[in-house]
Write a protein that holds these residues in place. Structure first.
Motif, PDB file in Angstrom:
ATOM      1  N   MET A 176       0.819  -1.211   0.000  1.00 46.29           N
ATOM      2  CA  MET A 176       0.000   0.000   0.000  1.00 46.29           C
ATOM      3  C   MET A 176       0.856   1.265   0.000  1.00 46.29           C
ATOM      4  O   MET A 176       0.483   2.271  -0.609  1.00 46.29           O
ATOM      5  N   GLU A 177       2.004   1.228   0.663  1.00 37.98           N
ATOM      6  CA  GLU A 177       2.922   2.371   0.615  1.00 37.98           C
ATOM      7  C   GLU A 177       3.427   2.583  -0.805  1.00 37.98           C
ATOM      8  O   GLU A 177       3.494   3.717  -1.294  1.00 37.98           O
ATOM      9  N   MET A 178       3.767   1.496  -1.495  1.00 38.79           N
ATOM     10  CA  MET A 178       4.244   1.609  -2.876  1.00 38.79           C
ATOM     11  C   MET A 178       3.137   2.131  -3.793  1.00 38.79           C
ATOM     12  O   MET A 178       3.380   2.992  -4.648  1.00 38.79           O
ATOM     13  N   VAL A 179       1.916   1.648  -3.604  1.00 35.82           N
ATOM     14  CA  VAL A 179       0.789   2.088  -4.419  1.00 35.82           C
ATOM     15  C   VAL A 179       0.506   3.574  -4.165  1.00 35.82           C
ATOM     16  O   VAL A 179       0.307   4.356  -5.104  1.00 35.82           O
ATOM     17  N   GLY A 180       0.497   3.959  -2.894  1.00 36.94           N
ATOM     18  CA  GLY A 180       0.259   5.371  -2.543  1.00 36.94           C
ATOM     19  C   GLY A 180       1.325   6.286  -3.107  1.00 36.94           C
ATOM     20  O   GLY A 180       1.020   7.363  -3.651  1.00 36.94           O
ATOM     21  N   ARG A 181       2.577   5.860  -3.012  1.00 34.67           N
ATOM     22  CA  ARG A 181       3.693   6.655  -3.552  1.00 34.67           C
ATOM     23  C   ARG A 181       3.548   6.799  -5.074  1.00 34.67           C
ATOM     24  O   ARG A 181       3.682   7.888  -5.624  1.00 34.67           O
ATOM     25  N   GLY A 182       3.260   5.709  -5.751  1.00 36.90           N
ATOM     26  CA  GLY A 182       3.101   5.738  -7.205  1.00 36.90           C
ATOM     27  C   GLY A 182       1.965   6.650  -7.629  1.00 36.90           C
ATOM     28  O   GLY A 182       2.081   7.397  -8.608  1.00 36.90           O
ATOM     29  N   LYS A 183       0.862   6.621  -6.909  1.00 36.97           N
ATOM     30  CA  LYS A 183      -0.292   7.456  -7.228  1.00 36.97           C
ATOM     31  C   LYS A 183       0.061   8.938  -7.095  1.00 36.97           C
ATOM     32  O   LYS A 183      -0.260   9.744  -7.978  1.00 36.97           O
ATOM     33  N   LEU A 184       0.717   9.287  -5.985  1.00 35.10           N
ATOM     34  CA  LEU A 184       1.100  10.692  -5.779  1.00 35.10           C
ATOM     35  C   LEU A 184       2.086  11.157  -6.842  1.00 35.10           C
ATOM     36  O   LEU A 184       1.983  12.283  -7.360  1.00 35.10           O
ATOM     37  N   GLU A 185       3.052  10.310  -7.180  1.00 36.58           N
ATOM     38  CA  GLU A 185       4.047  10.684  -8.192  1.00 36.58           C
ATOM     39  C   GLU A 185       3.401  10.865  -9.561  1.00 36.58           C
ATOM     40  O   GLU A 185       3.757  11.785 -10.300  1.00 36.58           O
ATOM     41  N   ARG A 186       2.443   9.998  -9.916  1.00 35.45           N
ATOM     42  CA  ARG A 186       1.748  10.138 -11.202  1.00 35.45           C
ATOM     43  C   ARG A 186       0.943  11.428 -11.275  1.00 35.45           C
ATOM     44  O   ARG A 186       0.792  12.020 -12.329  1.00 35.45           O
ATOM     45  N   GLN A 187       0.402  11.851 -10.123  1.00 36.65           N
ATOM     46  CA  GLN A 187      -0.384  13.084 -10.086  1.00 36.65           C
ATOM     47  C   GLN A 187       0.491  14.320  -9.962  1.00 36.65           C
ATOM     48  O   GLN A 187      -0.013  15.434  -9.987  1.00 36.65           O
ATOM     49  N   GLY A 188       1.798  14.114  -9.796  1.00 34.24           N
ATOM     50  CA  GLY A 188       2.719  15.240  -9.662  1.00 34.24           C
ATOM     51  C   GLY A 188       2.641  15.925  -8.310  1.00 34.24           C
ATOM     52  O   GLY A 188       3.062  17.071  -8.166  1.00 34.24           O
ATOM     53  N   LEU A 189       2.120  15.232  -7.312  1.00 33.70           N
ATOM     54  CA  LEU A 189       1.993  15.795  -5.964  1.00 33.70           C
ATOM     55  C   LEU A 189       3.203  15.405  -5.120  1.00 33.70           C
ATOM     56  O   LEU A 189       3.851  14.384  -5.383  1.00 33.70           O
ATOM     57  N   PRO A 190       3.510  16.204  -4.097  1.00 27.20           N
ATOM     58  CA  PRO A 190       4.649  15.857  -3.223  1.00 27.20           C
ATOM     59  C   PRO A 190       4.341  14.598  -2.406  1.00 27.20           C
ATOM     60  O   PRO A 190       3.197  14.375  -1.991  1.00 27.20           O
ATOM     61  N   VAL A 191       5.358  13.785  -2.207  1.00 24.63           N
ATOM     62  CA  VAL A 191       5.224  12.536  -1.455  1.00 24.63           C
ATOM     63  C   VAL A 191       5.602  12.799  -0.008  1.00 24.63           C
ATOM     64  O   VAL A 191       6.700  13.249   0.282  1.00 24.63           O
ATOM     65  N   ASN A 192       4.660  12.523   0.889  1.00 25.42           N
ATOM     66  CA  ASN A 192       4.904  12.681   2.316  1.00 25.42           C
ATOM     67  C   ASN A 192       5.234  11.304   2.886  1.00 25.42           C
ATOM     68  O   ASN A 192       4.334  10.494   3.155  1.00 25.42           O
ATOM     69  N   ASP A 193       6.524  11.043   3.058  1.00 24.25           N
ATOM     70  CA  ASP A 193       6.959   9.714   3.515  1.00 24.25           C
ATOM     71  C   ASP A 193       6.399   9.362   4.886  1.00 24.25           C
ATOM     72  O   ASP A 193       6.041   8.205   5.136  1.00 24.25           O
ATOM     73  N   ASP A 194       6.313  10.349   5.776  1.00 26.39           N
ATOM     74  CA  ASP A 194       5.788  10.081   7.116  1.00 26.39           C
ATOM     75  C   ASP A 194       4.322   9.664   7.065  1.00 26.39           C
ATOM     76  O   ASP A 194       3.900   8.740   7.769  1.00 26.39           O
ATOM     77  N   ALA A 195       3.537  10.341   6.219  1.00 20.96           N
ATOM     78  CA  ALA A 195       2.120   9.996   6.090  1.00 20.96           C
ATOM     79  C   ALA A 195       1.956   8.602   5.487  1.00 20.96           C
ATOM     80  O   ALA A 195       1.096   7.823   5.922  1.00 20.96           O
ATOM     81  N   LEU A 196       2.777   8.269   4.500  1.00 19.34           N
ATOM     82  CA  LEU A 196       2.711   6.944   3.894  1.00 19.34           C
ATOM     83  C   LEU A 196       3.080   5.859   4.902  1.00 19.34           C
ATOM     84  O   LEU A 196       2.439   4.808   4.972  1.00 19.34           O
ATOM     85  N   ARG A 197       4.131   6.131   5.694  1.00 20.59           N
ATOM     86  CA  ARG A 197       4.545   5.172   6.722  1.00 20.59           C
ATOM     87  C   ARG A 197       3.445   4.989   7.769  1.00 20.59           C
ATOM     88  O   ARG A 197       3.167   3.880   8.205  1.00 20.59           O
ATOM     89  N   ALA A 198       2.816   6.103   8.179  1.00 22.24           N
ATOM     90  CA  ALA A 198       1.740   6.025   9.180  1.00 22.24           C
ATOM     91  C   ALA A 198       0.559   5.209   8.637  1.00 22.24           C
ATOM     92  O   ALA A 198      -0.027   4.395   9.352  1.00 22.24           O
ATOM     93  N   MET A 199       0.211   5.433   7.353  1.00 22.54           N
ATOM     94  CA  MET A 199      -0.873   4.684   6.736  1.00 22.54           C
ATOM     95  C   MET A 199      -0.520   3.199   6.702  1.00 22.54           C
ATOM     96  O   MET A 199      -1.340   2.328   7.042  1.00 22.54           O
ATOM     97  N   GLY A 200       0.708   2.891   6.313  1.00 23.17           N
ATOM     98  CA  GLY A 200       1.154   1.503   6.254  1.00 23.17           C
ATOM     99  C   GLY A 200       1.162   0.847   7.619  1.00 23.17           C
ATOM    100  O   GLY A 200       0.752  -0.309   7.764  1.00 23.17           O
ATOM    101  N   GLU A 201       1.602   1.584   8.620  1.00 24.30           N
ATOM    102  CA  GLU A 201       1.651   1.044   9.984  1.00 24.30           C
ATOM    103  C   GLU A 201       0.244   0.769  10.514  1.00 24.30           C
ATOM    104  O   GLU A 201      -0.004  -0.245  11.162  1.00 24.30           O
ATOM    105  N   GLN A 202      -0.693   1.665  10.204  1.00 24.95           N
ATOM    106  CA  GLN A 202      -2.080   1.473  10.630  1.00 24.95           C
ATOM    107  C   GLN A 202      -2.676   0.229   9.964  1.00 24.95           C
ATOM    108  O   GLN A 202      -3.341  -0.576  10.614  1.00 24.95           O
ATOM    109  N   LEU A 203      -2.413   0.056   8.685  1.00 23.86           N
ATOM    110  CA  LEU A 203      -2.901  -1.120   7.963  1.00 23.86           C
ATOM    111  C   LEU A 203      -2.267  -2.391   8.506  1.00 23.86           C
ATOM    112  O   LEU A 203      -2.951  -3.403   8.719  1.00 23.86           O
ATOM    113  N   ARG A 204      -0.959  -2.350   8.763  1.00 26.96           N
ATOM    114  CA  ARG A 204      -0.269  -3.518   9.302  1.00 26.96           C
ATOM    115  C   ARG A 204      -0.861  -3.930  10.644  1.00 26.96           C
ATOM    116  O   ARG A 204      -1.149  -5.107  10.889  1.00 26.96           O
TER     117      ARG A 204
END
Length: 136
Positions: free
Chosen positions: A52-80
């Motif tokens: 899910m972190e990889m999917v989220g990162r890819g989505k943000l990069e495709r949209q040209g938006l900044p990637v917030n690594d902390d937010a992605l990690r928090a989302m991944g940790e919550q899912l885990r």
């Protein structure tokens, strides 16, 4: 295609296609039991979080938006954490994913009882209704 009774005992991790392919509900085993050490889920929590972190990162990069690594990690940790909690044996047995949690020391006794049940069930002749619809 086996014509013998199939029984499943989940001892450790049983995830995704492995759960299905190793005599899960789709293969119609007569009984499925779990040991207290069993964990069942679509995917392991750590693997799902990483995907899910990889999917989220890819989505943000495709949209040209900044990637917030902390937010992605928090989302991944919550899912885990959620998937790890839901993989617990009591979570699964409460949803009837198996026919019960058995003490590992009782495995032979439980399987012997299941063989007796299957043998008796196979010897019984079922008589279908011949008088129409029964309304109770």
């Amino acid at each position: 295609n086996a014509r013998v009774p199939k029984f499943t005992v989940v001892l450790g991790g049983s995830f995704g296609a492995g759960n299905y392919g190793l005599c899960g509900r789709g293969f119609d085993p007569r009984f499925i039991f779990s040991w207290p050490s069993a964990r069942t889920a679509v995917m392991g929590g750590a693997q799902a979080a990483q995907v899910m972190e990889m999917v989220g990162r890819g989505k943000l990069e495709r949209q040209g938006l900044p990637v917030n690594d902390d937010a992605l990690r928090a989302m991944g940790e919550q899912l885990r954490a959620r998937l790890d909690k839901e993989a617990h044996v009591l979570f699964g047995t409460a949803r009837l994913w198996d026919d019960g949690v058995i003490d590992p020391r009782d495995t032979r006794r439980v399987l012997a009882l299941c063989l007796q049940i299957v043998r008796e069930a196979d010897q019984r002749l079922l008589r279908p209704n011949t008088f129409g619809v029964a309304r109770l």
